[in-house]
Design a protein around this motif. Structure first.
Motif, mmCIF file in Angstrom:
data_model
loop_
_atom_site.group_PDB
_atom_site.id
_atom_site.type_symbol
_atom_site.label_atom_id
_atom_site.label_comp_id
_atom_site.label_asym_id
_atom_site.label_seq_id
_atom_site.Cartn_x
_atom_site.Cartn_y
_atom_site.Cartn_z
ATOM 1 N N GLU A 153 0.823 -1.211 0.000
ATOM 2 C CA GLU A 153 0.000 0.000 0.000
ATOM 3 C C GLU A 153 0.856 1.259 0.000
ATOM 4 O O GLU A 153 0.604 2.195 -0.741
ATOM 5 C CB GLU A 153 -0.958 0.005 1.198
ATOM 6 N N SER A 154 1.884 1.297 0.824
ATOM 7 C CA SER A 154 2.706 2.512 0.901
ATOM 8 C C SER A 154 3.695 2.598 -0.259
ATOM 9 O O SER A 154 4.224 3.667 -0.533
ATOM 10 C CB SER A 154 3.449 2.582 2.232
ATOM 11 N N MET A 155 3.942 1.491 -0.956
ATOM 12 C CA MET A 155 4.892 1.493 -2.059
ATOM 13 C C MET A 155 4.210 1.646 -3.417
ATOM 14 O O MET A 155 4.881 1.748 -4.435
ATOM 15 C CB MET A 155 5.715 0.200 -2.059
ATOM 16 N N PHE A 156 2.873 1.675 -3.424
ATOM 17 C CA PHE A 156 2.155 1.755 -4.696
ATOM 18 C C PHE A 156 2.462 3.051 -5.441
ATOM 19 O O PHE A 156 2.762 3.028 -6.628
ATOM 20 C CB PHE A 156 0.644 1.611 -4.473
ATOM 21 N N VAL A 157 2.395 4.185 -4.755
ATOM 22 C CA VAL A 157 2.620 5.474 -5.422
ATOM 23 C C VAL A 157 4.056 5.592 -5.933
ATOM 24 O O VAL A 157 4.259 5.979 -7.094
ATOM 25 C CB VAL A 157 2.227 6.661 -4.512
ATOM 26 N N PRO A 158 5.087 5.242 -5.137
ATOM 27 C CA PRO A 158 6.438 5.285 -5.707
ATOM 28 C C PRO A 158 6.602 4.339 -6.904
ATOM 29 O O PRO A 158 7.269 4.685 -7.882
ATOM 30 C CB PRO A 158 7.347 4.855 -4.552
ATOM 31 N N GLY A 159 5.972 3.168 -6.852
ATOM 32 C CA GLY A 159 6.027 2.252 -7.983
ATOM 33 C C GLY A 159 5.352 2.837 -9.206
ATOM 34 O O GLY A 159 5.876 2.782 -10.323
ATOM 35 N N LEU A 160 4.184 3.423 -8.988
ATOM 36 C CA LEU A 160 3.448 4.047 -10.078
ATOM 37 C C LEU A 160 4.244 5.193 -10.696
ATOM 38 O O LEU A 160 4.319 5.326 -11.924
ATOM 39 C CB LEU A 160 2.099 4.562 -9.552
ATOM 40 N N LEU A 161 4.866 6.019 -9.852
ATOM 41 C CA LEU A 161 5.677 7.125 -10.364
ATOM 42 C C LEU A 161 6.887 6.623 -11.146
ATOM 43 O O LEU A 161 7.260 7.213 -12.165
ATOM 44 C CB LEU A 161 6.118 8.030 -9.218
ATOM 45 N N SER A 162 7.482 5.525 -10.686
ATOM 46 C CA SER A 162 8.604 4.939 -11.420
ATOM 47 C C SER A 162 8.171 4.528 -12.822
ATOM 48 O O SER A 162 8.866 4.805 -13.809
ATOM 49 C CB SER A 162 9.159 3.713 -10.688
ATOM 50 N N PHE A 163 7.012 3.876 -12.912
ATOM 51 C CA PHE A 163 6.509 3.462 -14.224
ATOM 52 C C PHE A 163 6.106 4.652 -15.080
ATOM 53 O O PHE A 163 6.313 4.640 -16.302
ATOM 54 C CB PHE A 163 5.336 2.489 -14.072
ATOM 55 N N LEU A 164 5.537 5.685 -14.472
ATOM 56 C CA LEU A 164 5.160 6.881 -15.222
ATOM 57 C C LEU A 164 6.384 7.523 -15.869
ATOM 58 O O LEU A 164 6.395 7.784 -17.084
ATOM 59 C CB LEU A 164 4.465 7.890 -14.308
ATOM 60 N N VAL A 165 7.421 7.753 -15.074
ATOM 61 C CA VAL A 165 8.642 8.369 -15.617
ATOM 62 C C VAL A 165 9.275 7.441 -16.650
ATOM 63 O O VAL A 165 9.752 7.890 -17.695
ATOM 64 C CB VAL A 165 9.625 8.726 -14.485
ATOM 65 N N ALA A 166 9.259 6.131 -16.393
ATOM 66 C CA ALA A 166 9.813 5.171 -17.353
ATOM 67 C C ALA A 166 9.099 5.276 -18.697
ATOM 68 O O ALA A 166 9.745 5.312 -19.756
ATOM 69 C CB ALA A 166 9.707 3.749 -16.812
ATOM 70 N N HIS A 167 7.781 5.362 -18.679
ATOM 71 C CA HIS A 167 7.042 5.430 -19.936
ATOM 72 C C HIS A 167 7.257 6.762 -20.662
ATOM 73 O O HIS A 167 7.274 6.798 -21.891
ATOM 74 C CB HIS A 167 5.564 5.127 -19.700
ATOM 75 N N ILE A 168 7.421 7.826 -19.922
ATOM 76 C CA ILE A 168 7.758 9.107 -20.567
ATOM 77 C C ILE A 168 9.127 8.982 -21.240
ATOM 78 O O ILE A 168 9.323 9.443 -22.373
ATOM 79 C CB ILE A 168 7.724 10.250 -19.536
ATOM 80 N N LEU A 169 10.072 8.337 -20.568
ATOM 81 C CA LEU A 169 11.392 8.121 -21.160
ATOM 82 C C LEU A 169 11.312 7.204 -22.378
ATOM 83 O O LEU A 169 12.013 7.423 -23.372
ATOM 84 C CB LEU A 169 12.358 7.558 -20.121
ATOM 85 N N TYR A 170 10.462 6.170 -22.329
ATOM 86 C CA TYR A 170 10.286 5.305 -23.501
ATOM 87 C C TYR A 170 9.778 6.112 -24.695
ATOM 88 O O TYR A 170 10.273 5.968 -25.814
ATOM 89 C CB TYR A 170 9.287 4.176 -23.226
ATOM 90 N N LEU A 171 8.771 6.948 -24.443
ATOM 91 C CA LEU A 171 8.246 7.784 -25.532
ATOM 92 C C LEU A 171 9.343 8.660 -26.121
ATOM 93 O O LEU A 171 9.474 8.780 -27.344
ATOM 94 C CB LEU A 171 7.092 8.654 -25.024
ATOM 95 N N ASN A 172 10.128 9.270 -25.256
ATOM 96 C CA ASN A 172 11.219 10.126 -25.702
ATOM 97 C C ASN A 172 12.243 9.321 -26.500
ATOM 98 O O ASN A 172 12.666 9.726 -27.581
ATOM 99 C CB ASN A 172 11.871 10.791 -24.488
ATOM 100 N N GLY A 173 12.651 8.185 -25.958
ATOM 101 C CA GLY A 173 13.666 7.369 -26.616
ATOM 102 C C GLY A 173 13.204 6.792 -27.940
ATOM 103 O O GLY A 173 13.928 6.843 -28.937
ATOM 104 N N PHE A 174 11.993 6.251 -27.971
ATOM 105 C CA PHE A 174 11.507 5.664 -29.209
ATOM 106 C C PHE A 174 11.190 6.734 -30.243
ATOM 107 O O PHE A 174 11.375 6.523 -31.441
ATOM 108 C CB PHE A 174 10.296 4.767 -28.956
ATOM 109 N N ASN A 175 10.734 7.897 -29.806
ATOM 110 C CA ASN A 175 10.497 8.998 -30.731
ATOM 111 C C ASN A 175 11.802 9.416 -31.394
ATOM 112 O O ASN A 175 11.851 9.621 -32.608
ATOM 113 C CB ASN A 175 9.849 10.175 -30.004
ATOM 114 N N ALA A 176 12.862 9.538 -30.622
ATOM 115 C CA ALA A 176 14.165 9.913 -31.181
ATOM 116 C C ALA A 176 14.651 8.850 -32.154
ATOM 117 O O ALA A 176 15.184 9.166 -33.228
ATOM 118 C CB ALA A 176 15.178 10.120 -30.051
#
Length: 135
Positions: A75-98
């Motif tokens: 329960e207390s680790m859900f938000v940090p996990g979610l934020l990790s995946f959010l930033v990861a997916h933004i980086l994927y978009l950036n990397g694959f776009n490039a």
């Protein structure tokens, strides 16, 4: 491209992914906890020297997100996990776009792909809304 062209970390990741699937079926909790982030980290290794460091960092953050979600206090680790995946997916978009831009992929590919993603998101949203309505 033959089997000899596949990098060693990817070969190991495929074997470990198979063991991970067996661990899921057999409910080997400790094995799952070790292998899920390990497979992601092995997939990340070859991208460390590639043209897109964003994909590498995204994969690292995905392994961190998996780890957060596997910790005992979920329960207390859900938000940090979610934020990790959010930033990861933004980086994927950036990397694959490039990568796509440098390879010359045009709007001819991007527009149908965007339409498909939009249609899938709409279908998923309708399904989620129905589940929420039924309680």
């Amino acid at each position: 491209m033959g089997i000899d062209d596949i990098q060693l970390p990817h070969r190991i990741a495929v074997v470990l992914a198979g063991i991970y699937l067996a661990a899921v079926v057999c409910n080997w909790t400790n094995v799952k906890y070790v292998l899920k982030p390990a497979v992601t980290l092995l997939l990340a290794l070859p991208t460390a020297r590639g043209p897109s460091r964003a994909v590498f960092v995204g994969l690292l953050l995905s392994a961190v997100g998996d780890t957060f979600l596997m910790l005992p206090d979920k329960e207390s680790m859900f938000v940090p996990g979610l934020l990790s995946f959010l930033v990861a997916h933004i980086l994927y978009l950036n990397g694959f776009n490039a990568t796509l831009r440098s390879s010359g992929v045009s709007w001819i590919v991007a527009v149908p792909l965007g339409a498909f993603v939009s249609a899938m998101a709409a279908a998923l949203y309708d399904g989620v809304a129905r589940v929420e309505d039924t309680g």
